[in-house]
Design an enzyme around this catalytic site. Sequence first.
Site, short mmCIF file in Angstrom:
data_model
loop_
_atom_site.label_atom_id
_atom_site.label_comp_id
_atom_site.label_asym_id
_atom_site.label_seq_id
_atom_site.Cartn_x
_atom_site.Cartn_y
_atom_site.Cartn_z
N THR A 181 0.81 -1.22 0.00
CA THR A 181 0.00 0.00 0.00
C THR A 181 0.84 1.26 0.00
O THR A 181 0.35 2.33 -0.43
CB THR A 181 -0.97 0.03 1.20
OG1 THR A 181 -0.23 0.06 2.42
CG2 THR A 181 -1.89 -1.19 1.18
N MET A 232 -2.44 5.81 -0.39
CA MET A 232 -3.87 5.47 -0.37
C MET A 232 -4.04 3.98 -0.09
O MET A 232 -4.42 3.19 -0.94
CB MET A 232 -4.52 5.89 -1.68
CG MET A 232 -4.68 7.39 -1.80
SD MET A 232 -5.69 8.05 -0.42
CE MET A 232 -5.58 9.81 -0.73
N HIS A 233 -3.77 3.64 1.18
CA HIS A 233 -3.83 2.25 1.63
C HIS A 233 -5.22 1.64 1.42
O HIS A 233 -5.37 0.57 0.83
CB HIS A 233 -3.49 2.18 3.13
CG HIS A 233 -2.29 2.96 3.54
ND1 HIS A 233 -1.01 2.50 3.39
CD2 HIS A 233 -2.18 4.17 4.14
CE1 HIS A 233 -0.15 3.38 3.85
NE2 HIS A 233 -0.84 4.42 4.32
N ASP A 234 -6.24 2.33 1.93
CA ASP A 234 -7.58 1.74 1.97
C ASP A 234 -8.25 1.64 0.61
O ASP A 234 -8.92 0.64 0.32
CB ASP A 234 -8.46 2.54 2.94
CG ASP A 234 -7.90 2.50 4.36
OD1 ASP A 234 -7.09 1.60 4.67
OD2 ASP A 234 -8.27 3.37 5.17
#
Length: 349
Positions: free
Chosen positions: A199, A266-268
Amino acid sequence: MSTPLLVDVDTGIDDSLALLYLLASPEAEVRGIVATAGNVPVAQVATNTLAWLDLCGADDVEVALGAATPLTIPLRTTEDTHGPYGVGHAVLPPPRRTTSPQSGAQLWIDVARAHPGEVTGLVTGPLTTLALAVRAEPELPKLLQRIVVMGGAFGHPGNTTPTAEWNISVDPEAAAEVFAAFSGLPAGRRPVICGLDVTETIEMRPEHLRLLAVRSGSAPPELLSPDDPPTVRSRASNPIVRHLSDAIRFYMDFHRTHDQGYLAHMHDPFAAAFALGRVPVTMRPATVDVELAGSLTRGMTVADWVGHWGREPNADIVTATDPVAFFEDLVERVGNLARTRGSAAIVAG
């Protein structure tokens, strides 16, 4: 084909973009959303989530309050990363509705029971509410199709301690319970873990936001710069673009002040894209556990790749992806959502 989802969030900035991405995706069939304390306290998580849903015209999605505190330790929040209210500089309109009367843990159980073997659980915050749901319904891992977890770090520095990632470190006991509970599932049903190794390659830059705004038809051009003073706010004509830009500006400034560049990890949204099968990935099976006792390594996710523990794999870990393909998809989808829903919001307002 549609993908039924139960989404568990701690709505900060990247969770916000993940929600917009899911709302922009026709195959995403969001059966409910759980608001779990993490980036901000649980009431603020719920407010942020409801506000984004209202702004996007998705006021029919049930939102339930999840856990307000971790299982055994006090809650830590991260307003320095996500802003005082969890959405950076954005000032979202107050939500027009309240949360569901049932708990987040019960929503996990009810949705899974109503659609056994069909629902993918997507968790982009701490695993506390899911752990509580499994305690109440031990069959939950078998009732879900699988879970996708944004969390952990494998052979990669942590972003909260030298070894721990934020979502896991907020409630390590919950993460350990969940990984143990989901052991024994066959390939294709095991949890998928999207850790920092991958991520942190998902680097959103000002150009991505500019292109998203162009696709939405917003004006004037959306141009973020590290040279902007901290008082600058978006003047976008499209309300979704405007609020999203103000949120992301805060996130980019945070990364810049921590010597990571003017960008935002922008992990999620990446985990959301994986859950929908929208991004190419490489995965490896492993047996995953969480360090709970180490004075220097508490909250560390440990992967046994080769069978040292003599236990079967209980997770598939994403090890590589294509960030360019991911952002092309995200810009197109969220830009289209902003064009249609943002215009409707302007008319309604």
